[in-house]
Design an enzyme around this catalytic site. Structure first.
Site, PDB file in Angstrom:
ATOM      1  N   ARG A  51       0.832  -1.209   0.000  1.00  0.00           N
ATOM      2  CA  ARG A  51       0.000   0.000   0.000  1.00  0.00           C
ATOM      3  C   ARG A  51       0.865   1.258   0.000  1.00  0.00           C
ATOM      4  NH1 ARG A  51      -5.109  -1.344   3.960  1.00  0.00           N
ATOM      5  NH2 ARG A  51      -5.819  -3.193   2.869  1.00  0.00           N
ATOM      6  N   ASP A 164     -15.800   9.285  11.296  1.00  0.00           N
ATOM      7  CA  ASP A 164     -14.741   8.351  10.906  1.00  0.00           C
ATOM      8  C   ASP A 164     -13.437   9.133  10.903  1.00  0.00           C
ATOM      9  OD1 ASP A 164     -14.886   5.404   9.307  1.00  0.00           O
ATOM     10  OD2 ASP A 164     -13.044   6.535   8.982  1.00  0.00           O
TER      11      ASP A 164
HETATM   12  C1  LIG Z   1     -14.402  -1.900   8.604  1.00  0.00           C
HETATM   13  S1  LIG Z   1     -14.979  -0.227   8.638  1.00  0.00           S
HETATM   14  C2  LIG Z   1     -16.517  -0.429   9.513  1.00  0.00           C
HETATM   15  C3  LIG Z   1     -17.647   0.371   8.890  1.00  0.00           C
HETATM   16  C4  LIG Z   1     -19.005   0.154   9.527  1.00  0.00           C
HETATM   17  N1  LIG Z   1     -19.003   0.493  10.936  1.00  0.00           N
HETATM   18  C5  LIG Z   1     -19.475  -1.255   9.336  1.00  0.00           C
HETATM   19  O1  LIG Z   1     -19.436  -2.052  10.277  1.00  0.00           O
HETATM   20  O2  LIG Z   1     -19.890  -1.594   8.209  1.00  0.00           O
HETATM   21  C6  LIG Z   1     -13.906   0.472   9.905  1.00  0.00           C
HETATM   22  C7  LIG Z   1     -13.848   1.977   9.843  1.00  0.00           C
HETATM   23  O3  LIG Z   1     -13.227   2.436  11.046  1.00  0.00           O
HETATM   24  C8  LIG Z   1     -12.477   3.592  10.742  1.00  0.00           C
HETATM   25  N2  LIG Z   1     -11.474   3.810  11.791  1.00  0.00           N
HETATM   26  C9  LIG Z   1     -10.337   3.110  12.015  1.00  0.00           C
HETATM   27  N3  LIG Z   1      -9.674   3.606  13.067  1.00  0.00           N
HETATM   28  C10 LIG Z   1     -10.415   4.646  13.520  1.00  0.00           C
HETATM   29  C11 LIG Z   1     -10.257   5.564  14.584  1.00  0.00           C
HETATM   30  N4  LIG Z   1      -9.200   5.510  15.397  1.00  0.00           N
HETATM   31  N5  LIG Z   1     -11.201   6.514  14.769  1.00  0.00           N
HETATM   32  C12 LIG Z   1     -12.284   6.575  13.940  1.00  0.00           C
HETATM   33  N6  LIG Z   1     -12.486   5.737  12.912  1.00  0.00           N
HETATM   34  C13 LIG Z   1     -11.568   4.777  12.707  1.00  0.00           C
HETATM   35  C14 LIG Z   1     -11.876   3.285   9.374  1.00  0.00           C
HETATM   36  O4  LIG Z   1     -11.492   4.456   8.697  1.00  0.00           O
HETATM   37  C15 LIG Z   1     -13.029   2.531   8.695  1.00  0.00           C
HETATM   38  O5  LIG Z   1     -13.801   3.373   7.884  1.00  0.00           O
END
Ligand SMILES: C[S@@+](CC[C@H](N)C(=O)[O-])C[C@H]1O[C@@H](n2cnc3c(N)ncnc32)[C@H](O)[C@@H]1O
Length: 294
Positions: A51, A164
């Site tokens: 990446r 997010d």
């Molecule tokens: C796998 S997605 C989950 C999306 C949704 N909640 C679902 O379950 O379909 C995880 C998300 O968490 C966000 N994320 C990761 N670390 C984070 C943080 N420290 N604070 C806020 N968001 C975060 C990522 O950018 C990503 O968009």
């Protein structure tokens, strides 16, 4: 023996352009864990390398090594942290992901909260929060369920907040334009009512209708921050499929902070592989394996 020498030089060149050295991997994973809470085990080194190569090319740098040095030494690289976070986070999401949660929202959470909030009268300002919103599908699914309930007689107004850490996914969430295949899990009558299809047949896209978009706001927020700029009387929080990336102490802090934003009787829903939070956060009352109340 010229041949081996050449081989060594070639390997060195390849290494300097393309790979992520062990010390650089360690430095980056410490930085990422401190900033975002995401742990990168050694097995993720090659994923990160792949990446980062794309990012290094996009920035016009000559190697991952140069990128890492700049990240740690140049002031303007402060902004680069945001991109680095995008490089390591997984944004997978769907409409109606884990559908049992949306059944719970419709049939249990909202009816119980309505009782708590004033019986037969009209309830103003039901607040729902998608706390790792990704491209917005979770927040819009909440909005679809709530709006559908209002059409069926629920006497309430609602607002949804999506947060997010990643800017690109938040931009997509704000636009609310998705590939048409994303509608597969959405029940047909709801898909018809809440999505507009592109008139251009070459673009297999759909967009959330404006009436629903106006109920949902998105903002950037890091779950690792010591405080969250969010009201403290939220009715329902979805924080799904993100806690899994954090270590136990971080999970405890994040869940405790999220719960401090719930109104009494409010609900916190976590992902299907995240139900372990109950054992690490004292005082959390379990309603179902992945659903908690305070
Ligand atoms: C796998 S997605 C989950 C999306 C949704 N909640 C679902 O379950 O379909 C995880 C998300 O968490 C966000 N994320 C990761 N670390 C984070 C943080 N420290 N604070 C806020 N968001 C975060 C990522 O950018 C990503 O968009």
């Amino acid at each position: 023996m010229p041949q081996p020498q050449l081989e060594v030089r070639w390997a060195e060149t390849f290494d300097s352009f393309g790979s992520l050295s062990e010390p650089h991997f360690r430095a980056l994973s410490q930085l990422i864990e401190a900033q975002v809470g995401i742990k990168l085990p050694p097995a993720k080194r090659f994923m990160l390398e792949g990446r980062l190569q794309k990012r290094v090319r996009a920035l016009g740098l000559s190697s991952i090594g140069e990128y890492v040095d700049a990240l740690f030494h140049e002031d303007q690289f402060e902004d680069e942290l945001v991109h680095l976070i995008d490089v390591v986070t997984t944004n997978k999401t769907d409409f109606f992901r884990e559908p049992a949660h949306f059944d719970f929202l419709r049939h249990t959470a909202i009816p119980e909260l309505m009782k708590l909030r004033g019986g037969a009268g009209r309830v103003h300002g039901l607040k729902l929060w998608s706390a790792a919103a990704s491209t917005g599908m979770e927040a819009y699914t909440m909005a679809i369920v709530l709006d559908d309930m209002v059409r069926s007689g629920l006497r309430a107004e609602f607002r949804i907040l999506g947060t997010d850490i990643s800017n690109p996914v938040l931009r997509m969430a704000q636009k609310a334009i998705y590939d048409i295949e994303a509608l597969t899990p959405v029940p047909e009558p709801l898909a018809k009512r809440y999505f507009l299809r592109s008139r251009d047949p070459s673009r297999a896209e759909c967009r959330v209708v404006p009436e629903l978009r106006s109920r949902v706001n998105f903002q950037r927020m890091n779950l690792m921050d010591a405080t969250y700029p969010v009201d403290r009387d939220v009715d329902v929080i979805f924080c799904r499929n993100v806690l899994i990336y954090f270590d136990k102490p971080t999970q405890r802090k994040v869940v405790t902070r999220l719960c401090s934003h719930l109104r009494p009787g409010g609900f916190l829903l976590v992902g299907h592989s995240e139900s372990m939070v109950q054992s690490i956060v004292p005082g959390l009352k379990q309603v179902r394996p992945t659903i908690f109340t305070v």
